[in-house]
Write a protein that holds these residues in place. Structure first.
Motif, PDB file in Angstrom:
ATOM      1  N   MET A   1     -21.950   8.318  52.428  1.00  0.00           N
ATOM      2  CA  MET A   1     -22.597   8.633  51.155  1.00  0.00           C
ATOM      3  C   MET A   1     -22.739  10.126  50.992  1.00  0.00           C
ATOM      4  SD  MET A   1     -26.425   8.425  49.745  1.00  0.00           S
ATOM      5  CE  MET A   1     -26.480  10.167  50.173  1.00  0.00           C
ATOM      6  N   LEU A   2     -22.582  10.600  49.752  1.00  0.00           N
ATOM      7  CA  LEU A   2     -22.768  12.008  49.435  1.00  0.00           C
ATOM      8  C   LEU A   2     -23.441  12.088  48.071  1.00  0.00           C
ATOM      9  CD1 LEU A   2     -22.057  14.858  50.527  1.00  0.00           C
ATOM     10  CD2 LEU A   2     -19.958  14.740  49.200  1.00  0.00           C
ATOM     11  N   ARG A   3     -24.573  12.828  47.995  1.00  0.00           N
ATOM     12  CA  ARG A   3     -25.310  12.948  46.741  1.00  0.00           C
ATOM     13  C   ARG A   3     -25.714  14.405  46.520  1.00  0.00           C
ATOM     14  NH1 ARG A   3     -24.226   8.153  46.478  1.00  0.00           N
ATOM     15  NH2 ARG A   3     -25.592   6.394  45.944  1.00  0.00           N
ATOM     16  N   THR A   4     -25.639  14.839  45.256  1.00  0.00           N
ATOM     17  CA  THR A   4     -26.203  16.126  44.880  1.00  0.00           C
ATOM     18  C   THR A   4     -27.724  15.992  44.795  1.00  0.00           C
ATOM     19  OG1 THR A   4     -26.142  15.672  42.513  1.00  0.00           O
ATOM     20  CG2 THR A   4     -24.152  16.640  43.503  1.00  0.00           C
ATOM     21  N   ARG A   5     -28.397  17.132  44.674  1.00  0.00           N
ATOM     22  CA  ARG A   5     -29.857  17.096  44.572  1.00  0.00           C
ATOM     23  C   ARG A   5     -30.308  16.281  43.359  1.00  0.00           C
ATOM     24  NH1 ARG A   5     -33.889  19.194  47.008  1.00  0.00           N
ATOM     25  NH2 ARG A   5     -35.901  19.407  45.986  1.00  0.00           N
ATOM     26  N   GLU A   6     -29.661  16.495  42.245  1.00  0.00           N
ATOM     27  CA  GLU A   6     -30.029  15.756  41.034  1.00  0.00           C
ATOM     28  C   GLU A   6     -29.871  14.247  41.244  1.00  0.00           C
ATOM     29  OE1 GLU A   6     -27.978  18.330  41.164  1.00  0.00           O
ATOM     30  OE2 GLU A   6     -29.222  19.882  40.196  1.00  0.00           O
TER      31      GLU A   6
ATOM     32  N   GLU B   1     -34.945   7.068  50.494  1.00  0.00           N
ATOM     33  CA  GLU B   1     -35.289   6.263  51.663  1.00  0.00           C
ATOM     34  C   GLU B   1     -34.626   4.895  51.594  1.00  0.00           C
ATOM     35  OE1 GLU B   1     -37.382   7.923  49.794  1.00  0.00           O
ATOM     36  OE2 GLU B   1     -38.887   8.998  50.987  1.00  0.00           O
ATOM     37  N   LYS B   2     -34.670   4.254  50.411  1.00  0.00           N
ATOM     38  CA  LYS B   2     -34.062   2.929  50.256  1.00  0.00           C
ATOM     39  C   LYS B   2     -32.545   3.009  50.387  1.00  0.00           C
ATOM     40  CE  LYS B   2     -33.942  -1.123  47.234  1.00  0.00           C
ATOM     41  NZ  LYS B   2     -32.464  -1.289  47.353  1.00  0.00           N
ATOM     42  N   VAL B   3     -31.957   4.050  49.769  1.00  0.00           N
ATOM     43  CA  VAL B   3     -30.508   4.229  49.872  1.00  0.00           C
ATOM     44  C   VAL B   3     -30.098   4.368  51.331  1.00  0.00           C
ATOM     45  CG1 VAL B   3     -28.592   5.785  49.333  1.00  0.00           C
ATOM     46  CG2 VAL B   3     -30.282   5.228  47.575  1.00  0.00           C
ATOM     47  N   TYR B   4     -30.857   5.185  52.075  1.00  0.00           N
ATOM     48  CA  TYR B   4     -30.552   5.399  53.489  1.00  0.00           C
ATOM     49  C   TYR B   4     -30.630   4.085  54.271  1.00  0.00           C
ATOM     50  CZ  TYR B   4     -30.981   7.078  58.295  1.00  0.00           C
ATOM     51  OH  TYR B   4     -30.801   7.270  59.637  1.00  0.00           O
TER      52      TYR B   4
ATOM     53  N   LYS C   1     -35.229  15.713  51.357  1.00  0.00           N
ATOM     54  CA  LYS C   1     -35.520  15.638  49.916  1.00  0.00           C
ATOM     55  C   LYS C   1     -36.151  16.934  49.424  1.00  0.00           C
ATOM     56  CE  LYS C   1     -37.501  11.984  48.242  1.00  0.00           C
ATOM     57  NZ  LYS C   1     -38.424  10.840  48.084  1.00  0.00           N
ATOM     58  N   GLU C   2     -36.977  17.530  50.256  1.00  0.00           N
ATOM     59  CA  GLU C   2     -37.684  18.753  49.870  1.00  0.00           C
ATOM     60  C   GLU C   2     -36.748  19.951  49.782  1.00  0.00           C
ATOM     61  OE1 GLU C   2     -41.582  21.279  51.480  1.00  0.00           O
ATOM     62  OE2 GLU C   2     -40.614  19.809  52.779  1.00  0.00           O
ATOM     63  N   LEU C   3     -35.726  19.973  50.634  1.00  0.00           N
ATOM     64  CA  LEU C   3     -34.981  21.198  50.881  1.00  0.00           C
ATOM     65  C   LEU C   3     -33.533  21.178  50.405  1.00  0.00           C
ATOM     66  CD1 LEU C   3     -35.150  23.965  52.425  1.00  0.00           C
ATOM     67  CD2 LEU C   3     -34.301  22.736  54.428  1.00  0.00           C
ATOM     68  N   ALA C   4     -32.864  20.045  50.531  1.00  0.00           N
ATOM     69  CA  ALA C   4     -31.405  20.006  50.429  1.00  0.00           C
ATOM     70  C   ALA C   4     -30.888  20.190  49.004  1.00  0.00           C
ATOM     71  CB  ALA C   4     -30.877  18.693  50.998  1.00  0.00           C
ATOM     72  N   ASP C   5     -29.744  20.860  48.900  1.00  0.00           N
ATOM     73  CA  ASP C   5     -28.986  20.900  47.659  1.00  0.00           C
ATOM     74  C   ASP C   5     -28.067  19.689  47.564  1.00  0.00           C
ATOM     75  OD1 ASP C   5     -29.754  23.628  46.614  1.00  0.00           O
ATOM     76  OD2 ASP C   5     -29.028  24.148  48.604  1.00  0.00           O
ATOM     77  N   ARG C   6     -27.589  19.239  48.727  1.00  0.00           N
ATOM     78  CA  ARG C   6     -26.829  17.994  48.815  1.00  0.00           C
ATOM     79  C   ARG C   6     -27.210  17.267  50.099  1.00  0.00           C
ATOM     80  NH1 ARG C   6     -20.800  18.468  48.928  1.00  0.00           N
ATOM     81  NH2 ARG C   6     -21.184  20.497  49.907  1.00  0.00           N
ATOM     82  N   VAL C   7     -27.079  15.960  50.052  1.00  0.00           N
ATOM     83  CA  VAL C   7     -27.378  15.123  51.212  1.00  0.00           C
ATOM     84  C   VAL C   7     -26.191  14.202  51.468  1.00  0.00           C
ATOM     85  CG1 VAL C   7     -28.750  13.146  51.983  1.00  0.00           C
ATOM     86  CG2 VAL C   7     -29.903  15.143  51.066  1.00  0.00           C
ATOM     87  N   GLY C   8     -25.852  14.050  52.744  1.00  0.00           N
ATOM     88  CA  GLY C   8     -24.849  13.076  53.150  1.00  0.00           C
ATOM     89  C   GLY C   8     -25.456  12.120  54.164  1.00  0.00           C
ATOM     90  N   ILE C   9     -24.933  10.901  54.196  1.00  0.00           N
ATOM     91  CA  ILE C   9     -25.335   9.924  55.202  1.00  0.00           C
ATOM     92  C   ILE C   9     -24.128   9.612  56.061  1.00  0.00           C
ATOM     93  CG2 ILE C   9     -26.130   7.559  55.633  1.00  0.00           C
ATOM     94  CD1 ILE C   9     -27.744   7.713  53.062  1.00  0.00           C
ATOM     95  N   MET C  10     -24.306   9.729  57.372  1.00  0.00           N
ATOM     96  CA  MET C  10     -23.231   9.443  58.312  1.00  0.00           C
ATOM     97  C   MET C  10     -23.565   8.185  59.097  1.00  0.00           C
ATOM     98  SD  MET C  10     -21.375  11.981  61.044  1.00  0.00           S
ATOM     99  CE  MET C  10     -20.355  12.715  59.767  1.00  0.00           C
ATOM    100  N   LYS C  11     -22.574   7.333  59.271  1.00  0.00           N
ATOM    101  CA  LYS C  11     -22.743   6.111  60.050  1.00  0.00           C
ATOM    102  C   LYS C  11     -21.465   5.844  60.833  1.00  0.00           C
ATOM    103  CE  LYS C  11     -23.967   1.223  59.759  1.00  0.00           C
ATOM    104  NZ  LYS C  11     -24.356   0.103  58.875  1.00  0.00           N
ATOM    105  N   GLU C  12     -21.610   5.669  62.133  1.00  0.00           N
ATOM    106  CA  GLU C  12     -20.482   5.357  63.015  1.00  0.00           C
ATOM    107  C   GLU C  12     -19.319   6.318  62.807  1.00  0.00           C
ATOM    108  OE1 GLU C  12     -19.538   1.179  62.796  1.00  0.00           O
ATOM    109  OE2 GLU C  12     -21.669   0.642  62.788  1.00  0.00           O
TER     110      GLU C  12
END
Length: 239
Positions: free
Chosen positions: A213-218, A226-229, A197-208
């Motif tokens: 999931m893919l989100r921009t910083r905004e 945390e809840k989304v994860y 959250k502090e650093l990323a321009d984009r975050v993805g969540i990988m499972k299996e």
């Protein structure tokens, strides 16, 4: 630029570790990939580094297929692992000298190495200290210094803040922010949602093996990341 195009890896035992990953990390961007152990994060990095071959799809570094032209591709990428492999009986400077020459930078002087170590916040008392006496945070700083010296446009990081105390982790994140400002494309696998959250321009969540999931910083700052994860971790991956 780092690109995965339908990148897939099925191991010999039948385990599908990565399932048609398509992703681009651009210059001046930090992309953080979150996921539990076994989600496929490290497999992705290993494919970009050509440590393993893909079952199908492509991993591209600056447009170069890492499977077809591995040596050419490696010129444009640096790697910082969770446990940086360095020589314990060498000093910090000697480690830098060894890896700089190995990476094609034979003309650096002692003061050049000192300058780079100051940039990452390594204390001067450590410049000529043997690595076996270093804390993990100090070893990580030497690892990122090696990546900086290589001056590759792309950096892969696998759990780089794991095991670091809060001060060392904050200093490490500051260095990564500076590298982003220099236009580096950085792909970081991590469990650390706070740092993402502090650093990323984009975050993805990988499972299996799937990017679920893919989100921009905004977008992820508007959400409760945390809840989304946790929600994604509890959902089943539908085949």
């Amino acid at each position: 630029m780092l690109q995965a195009i339908d990148l897939t890896k099925r191991y010999e035992d039948g385990v599908l570790a990565l399932d048609f990953l398509t992703l681009t990390v651009k210059e001046g961007e930090i992309f953080c990939l979150l996921g539990a152990n076994g989600a496929g994060k490290t497999t992705t990095i290993n494919l970009f580094l050509n440590f393993i071959d893909p079952t199908s799809g492509q991993a591209l570094i600056n447009g170069i297929d890492v499977t077809k032209e591995p040596l050419k591709a490696k010129k444009y990428v640096a790697y910082v692992s969770e446990n940086v492999m360095l020589y314990g009986n060498f000093t910090a400077r000697q480690n830098l000298d060894f890896f700089a020459k190995l990476g094609g930078c034979p003309d650096l002087k002692k003061e050049d190495y000192y300058m780079y170590m100051r940039k990452v916040g390594l204390p001067e008392r450590a410049f000529e200290m043997r690595l076996k006496n270093f804390s993990k945070g100090m070893r990580q700083k030497v690892g990122i210094t090696i990546a900086i010296i290589k001056n590759a446009p792309n950096i892969l990081l696998d759990e780089p803040t794991s095991g670091l105390d809060p001060k060392a982790a904050a200093e490490f994140i500051k260095v990564l922010s500076s590298l982003r400002d220099q236009g580096k494309a950085m792909f970081m696998c991590t469990h650390d949602i706070f740092r993402a959250k502090e650093l990323a321009d984009r975050v993805g969540i990988m499972k299996e093996g799937r990017l679920v999931m893919l989100r921009t910083r905004e977008e992820f700052l508007e959400d409760d990341l945390e809840k989304v994860y946790l929600d994604y971790m509890q959902e089943a991956v539908v085949g």
